[in-house]
Motif scaffolding. Structure first.
Motif, mmCIF file in Angstrom:
data_model
loop_
_atom_site.group_PDB
_atom_site.id
_atom_site.type_symbol
_atom_site.label_atom_id
_atom_site.label_comp_id
_atom_site.label_asym_id
_atom_site.label_seq_id
_atom_site.Cartn_x
_atom_site.Cartn_y
_atom_site.Cartn_z
ATOM 1 N N ILE A 213 0.838 -1.198 0.000
ATOM 2 C CA ILE A 213 0.000 0.000 0.000
ATOM 3 C C ILE A 213 0.875 1.251 0.000
ATOM 4 O O ILE A 213 1.974 1.240 0.560
ATOM 5 N N ALA A 214 0.374 2.300 -0.653
ATOM 6 C CA ALA A 214 1.052 3.604 -0.682
ATOM 7 C C ALA A 214 -0.013 4.693 -0.580
ATOM 8 O O ALA A 214 -1.171 4.486 -0.946
ATOM 9 N N PHE A 215 0.411 5.857 -0.098
ATOM 10 C CA PHE A 215 -0.514 6.953 0.173
ATOM 11 C C PHE A 215 -0.085 8.259 -0.489
ATOM 12 O O PHE A 215 1.102 8.548 -0.572
ATOM 13 N N MET B 216 -4.909 12.004 -7.902
ATOM 14 C CA MET B 216 -3.782 11.780 -6.981
ATOM 15 C C MET B 216 -3.573 10.296 -6.740
ATOM 16 O O MET B 216 -2.436 9.804 -6.735
ATOM 17 N N CYS B 217 -4.663 9.573 -6.562
ATOM 18 C CA CYS B 217 -4.597 8.134 -6.306
ATOM 19 C C CYS B 217 -3.965 7.390 -7.485
ATOM 20 O O CYS B 217 -3.110 6.520 -7.304
ATOM 21 N N ILE C 94 -2.193 -1.414 -3.662
ATOM 22 C CA ILE C 94 -3.291 -0.544 -3.230
ATOM 23 C C ILE C 94 -2.720 0.859 -3.079
ATOM 24 O O ILE C 94 -1.656 1.029 -2.498
ATOM 25 N N THR C 95 -3.439 1.849 -3.605
ATOM 26 C CA THR C 95 -3.048 3.233 -3.340
ATOM 27 C C THR C 95 -4.261 3.983 -2.800
ATOM 28 O O THR C 95 -5.398 3.704 -3.171
ATOM 29 N N VAL C 96 -3.959 4.917 -1.906
ATOM 30 C CA VAL C 96 -4.994 5.709 -1.256
ATOM 31 C C VAL C 96 -4.600 7.176 -1.359
ATOM 32 O O VAL C 96 -3.451 7.528 -1.087
ATOM 33 N N ALA C 97 -5.565 8.010 -1.735
ATOM 34 C CA ALA C 97 -5.356 9.459 -1.740
ATOM 35 C C ALA C 97 -6.439 10.093 -0.885
ATOM 36 O O ALA C 97 -7.588 9.644 -0.895
ATOM 37 N N ALA D 152 -7.375 2.846 -5.028
ATOM 38 C CA ALA D 152 -7.186 2.063 -6.248
ATOM 39 C C ALA D 152 -6.716 0.675 -5.854
ATOM 40 O O ALA D 152 -5.725 0.519 -5.136
ATOM 41 N N PHE D 153 -7.451 -0.341 -6.306
ATOM 42 C CA PHE D 153 -7.109 -1.740 -6.040
ATOM 43 C C PHE D 153 -7.769 -2.608 -7.097
ATOM 44 O O PHE D 153 -8.942 -2.406 -7.427
#
Length: 167
Positions: free
Chosen positions: A22-24, A84-85, A96-99, A124-125
């Protein structure tokens, strides 16, 4: 009300159990989400990193969000958060990315339709982007902590559904 850190711990365990990363890209939460994930026993297995992009110039210069998109929709909007995500996903290559964007204090793009306490987040996943808009009350810290809990609950649900689809 449950402690948001308990929700973070469950979320991180679920991500680790599925062997995901995961990244933010954080604006309103200013890095606190990545920080909370870093405190769990699973951080080394799941956390790729994060970018604090509180100011619009960071969204533009580092993430490549167009000035036109920000001008049209404001830095705190579903459209900018979604972009951004997607951009952090390209840069960090996480599963997985989270914005997160939003208004935790007065002085941003708040309006009658978008008061302080409005938070936008995108996740995003598995080739899908989930966008959410929530309205929270409280101090800036309470809004941020509640945001983290909401996002973690959404992540838990998304990961479970995504894992079922892959079987």
């Amino acid at each position: 009300m449950e402690d948001y850190r308990d929700t973070v711990a469950v979320c991180c365990k679920n991500i680790a159990d599925k062997k995901l990363s995961i990244a933010f890209a954080e604006s309103a939460t200013a890095g606190k989400m990545a920080y909370e994930f870093s405190l769990t026993a699973y951080s080394g297995d799941i956390l790729k990193g994060g970018l604090v992009c509180y100011d619009a110039c960071v969204k533009e210069e580092i993430l490549g969000i167009s000035k036109e998109l920000i001008r049209k929709f404001t830095p705190e909007s579903v459209e900018v958060t979604r972009e951004m995500c997607l951009q952090i996903k390209k840069q960090m290559k996480a599963d997985i990315t989270v914005a997160i964007t939003g208004l935790t204090t007065p002085g941003g793009s708040e309006s009658e339709d978008k008061p302080v306490g409005t938070i936008f987040y995108s996740i995003a996943f598995a080739s899908k982007v989930t966008n959410q808009r929530i309205l929270l009350a409280g101090t800036p810290e309470e809004i941020i902590n509640s945001s983290i809990a909401h996002i973690c609950h959404t992540l838990i649900n998304i990961i479970e559904v995504g894992s079922q689809l892959k079987q």
